[in-house]
Write a protein that holds these residues in place. Structure first.
Motif, PDB file in Angstrom:
ATOM      1  N   SER A 295       0.832  -1.223   0.000  1.00 34.91           N
ATOM      2  CA  SER A 295       0.000   0.000   0.000  1.00 34.91           C
ATOM      3  C   SER A 295       0.857   1.260   0.000  1.00 34.91           C
ATOM      4  O   SER A 295       0.478   2.259  -0.606  1.00 34.91           O
ATOM      5  N   ILE A 296       1.990   1.215   0.698  1.00 38.51           N
ATOM      6  CA  ILE A 296       2.797   2.450   0.749  1.00 38.51           C
ATOM      7  C   ILE A 296       3.832   2.492  -0.375  1.00 38.51           C
ATOM      8  O   ILE A 296       4.659   3.396  -0.416  1.00 38.51           O
ATOM      9  N   GLY A 297       3.772   1.529  -1.265  1.00 45.69           N
ATOM     10  CA  GLY A 297       4.586   1.597  -2.482  1.00 45.69           C
ATOM     11  C   GLY A 297       5.986   1.050  -2.350  1.00 45.69           C
ATOM     12  O   GLY A 297       6.827   1.266  -3.228  1.00 45.69           O
ATOM     13  N   LEU A 298       6.254   0.304  -1.273  1.00 44.17           N
ATOM     14  CA  LEU A 298       7.607  -0.212  -1.080  1.00 44.17           C
ATOM     15  C   LEU A 298       7.765  -1.625  -1.655  1.00 44.17           C
ATOM     16  O   LEU A 298       8.858  -2.009  -2.070  1.00 44.17           O
ATOM     17  N   MET A 299       6.677  -2.389  -1.649  1.00 40.74           N
ATOM     18  CA  MET A 299       6.738  -3.729  -2.249  1.00 40.74           C
ATOM     19  C   MET A 299       5.686  -3.811  -3.348  1.00 40.74           C
ATOM     20  O   MET A 299       4.750  -2.999  -3.404  1.00 40.74           O
ATOM     21  N   LYS A 300       5.859  -4.817  -4.222  1.00 42.87           N
ATOM     22  CA  LYS A 300       4.956  -4.955  -5.369  1.00 42.87           C
ATOM     23  C   LYS A 300       4.533  -6.410  -5.496  1.00 42.87           C
ATOM     24  O   LYS A 300       5.367  -7.303  -5.350  1.00 42.87           O
TER      25      LYS A 300
END
Ligand code: GLY
Ligand code: MN
Ligand code: MN
Length: 430
Positions: A295-300
């Motif tokens: 959600s915070i864009g650190l993992m995909k």
């Protein structure tokens, strides 16, 4: 509440699974000399397997022996010398003197010996049976007795006072060492005998060093993470708490990152129900945190799939927690009959147990930016598509976040012994 060690020994003996031809010896251990010319020793502490059966902390060389054939315990204690009485004020413990142990053993020389606690000179135990009995002993002492819980509550009260007293010092200019001093002094004012382990205080990047010692490093600026992992000790019982703060105003990213841990920790605590598998709680917590990191864009990607690929270990490389009580690592390990789970991401898990009423566990998820992981070339290749690497690199230096509570497993909802220590990122201001 006093602990009745005779009653405890009567309860433990049948649980050990000893055969009638076996004898059990449990050693207290010996003082360790300091590596210098001072004639000094490190402070002596009795081995926890001995202390649990005797309550004797000051018994260097002490041995408690059990004869399974006639179901009798005999405690062999050091004979206090006149010099020790004069110089140290040492009092004689009850029991047989250690000088009587050789005759006790001689009378049973055909019997198989199981030796727990600290190693005993001149005794040759059966290695396989010793390993088996250590496991059954650990398992028998996992549920805490009411007297143990009462001591843990005292430790929790002192620890809560320490964290409260710390709050005004969570500001720029204060050193890690000063924070340690303020925290621990308050434990002692509230009756703690010592700390449960060496307090961990880390500012900025140091907050991601799991076993970092407090240094003269100061909180440099508003926005540094400050991680404190510490607890009070009483009669060898330990509380183990972690809180993470931000000096000043956290950024939106810091808030989201810390909230990912706080939310996962709360969910993990709620899962600590009787019958639950610790490994399942650990993995569910990893999925929760990976979902937040997505959600915070650190993992995909998909959180469950990422945890199956062990990608969470880039940011959450340790286990969810451990048994705590008589020492900061108390009676962990695996469920009777199990072997250690070979899955790589579970290698640092300190227990693989089914939770039962009376167990006390720490619940301590964390997320970190650890240079040795983020900069690792083969991990970056392996998890090329799982991580927003430019963002992870940008966050190096931010450190890490961990929240840790100590929970008593009950018949229903767990009881959080450390709930009175607030889990807020911003220090409390009176
Ligand atoms: N205090 C070390 C730990 O949390 O396990
Ligand atoms: Mn801890
Ligand atoms: Mn811990």
């Amino acid at each position: 509440m006093q602990i009745d060690h005779a009653a405890r020994r009567a309860r433990i003996a049948p649980a050990l699974g000893l055969h009638a031809d076996e004898i059990l010896l449990v050693g207290a251990g010996h003082p360790v000399p300091r590596p210098e010319l001072s004639e000094q020793h490190f402070p002596f502490i009795a081995h926890q397997e001995y202390l649990y059966l005797t309550g004797h902390e000051e018994a260097p060389g002490g041995v408690i022996a059990y004869d399974a054939k006639d179901n009798t315990w005999t405690s062999f204690v050091p004979e206090v010398t006149e010099l020790e009485k004069i110089w140290d004020g040492t009092e004689q413990l009850p029991g047989e003197f250690l000088g009587a142990l050789p005759a006790w053993l001689d009378a049973r020389r055909a019997r198989r010996v199981i030796a727990l606690g600290a190693p005993l000179a001149g005794v040759q135990p059966d290695v396989i049976r010793t390993t088996q009995v250590r496991e059954t002993y650990k398992h028998a002492r996992r549920p805490k007795e009411p007297g143990e819980l009462a001591i843990m509550r005292r430790c929790a009260t002192a620890t809560t006072a320490g964290y409260k007293a710390l709050q005004p010092f969570l500001k720029p200019g204060v050193s890690e060492r000063r924070m340690q001093i303020e925290l621990e002094a308050e434990y002692f004012r509230h009756g703690a005998q010592t700390t449960g382990y060496s307090s961990i205080v880390g500012v900025g990047a140091q907050s991601a060093v799991f076993h970092g010692s407090p240094s003269t490093e100061r909180i440099a600026k508003d926005g540094d993470f400050i991680l404190i992992d510490s607890g009070a000790q009483w009669d060898r019982y330990v509380i183990d708490v972690t809180r993470t703060y931000v000096a000043g105003t956290p950024t939106a990213f810091q808030k989201d990152f810390a909230q990912a841990v706080i939310d996962a920790q709360q969910r993990a605590c709620a899962r600590c129900l009787p019958g639950a598998e610790w490994v399942d709680i650990h993995l569910a917590t990893a999925v929760d945190m990976v979902n937040s990191l997505i959600s915070i864009g650190l993992m995909k990607g998909n959180a469950t799939a990422l945890v199956e690929q062990e990608a969470h270990t880039l940011f959450f490389p340790h286990g969810l927690g451990h048994m705590v009580g008589l020492g900061v690592r108390d009676a962990g390990g695996v469920e009777p009959g199990r072997i250690k789970n070979p899955r790589p991401s579970l290698k640092s898990l300190r227990m693989d147990l089914i939770l039962r009423p009376g167990y006390i566990v720490t619940v301590e998820p964390g997320l970190y930016f650890i240079p040795a992981l983020i900069n690792n070339v083969s991990l970056r290749e392996k998890y090329r598509d799982a991580v927003n690497w430019p963002l992870a690199e940008k966050c190096l230096g931010l450190g890490g976040v961990r929240f840790e509570d100590n929970l008593v497993i009950t018949d229903g909802e767990p009881e959080n012994l450390t709930a009175a220590i607030p889990k807020t990122l911003t220090p409390a201001r009176e």
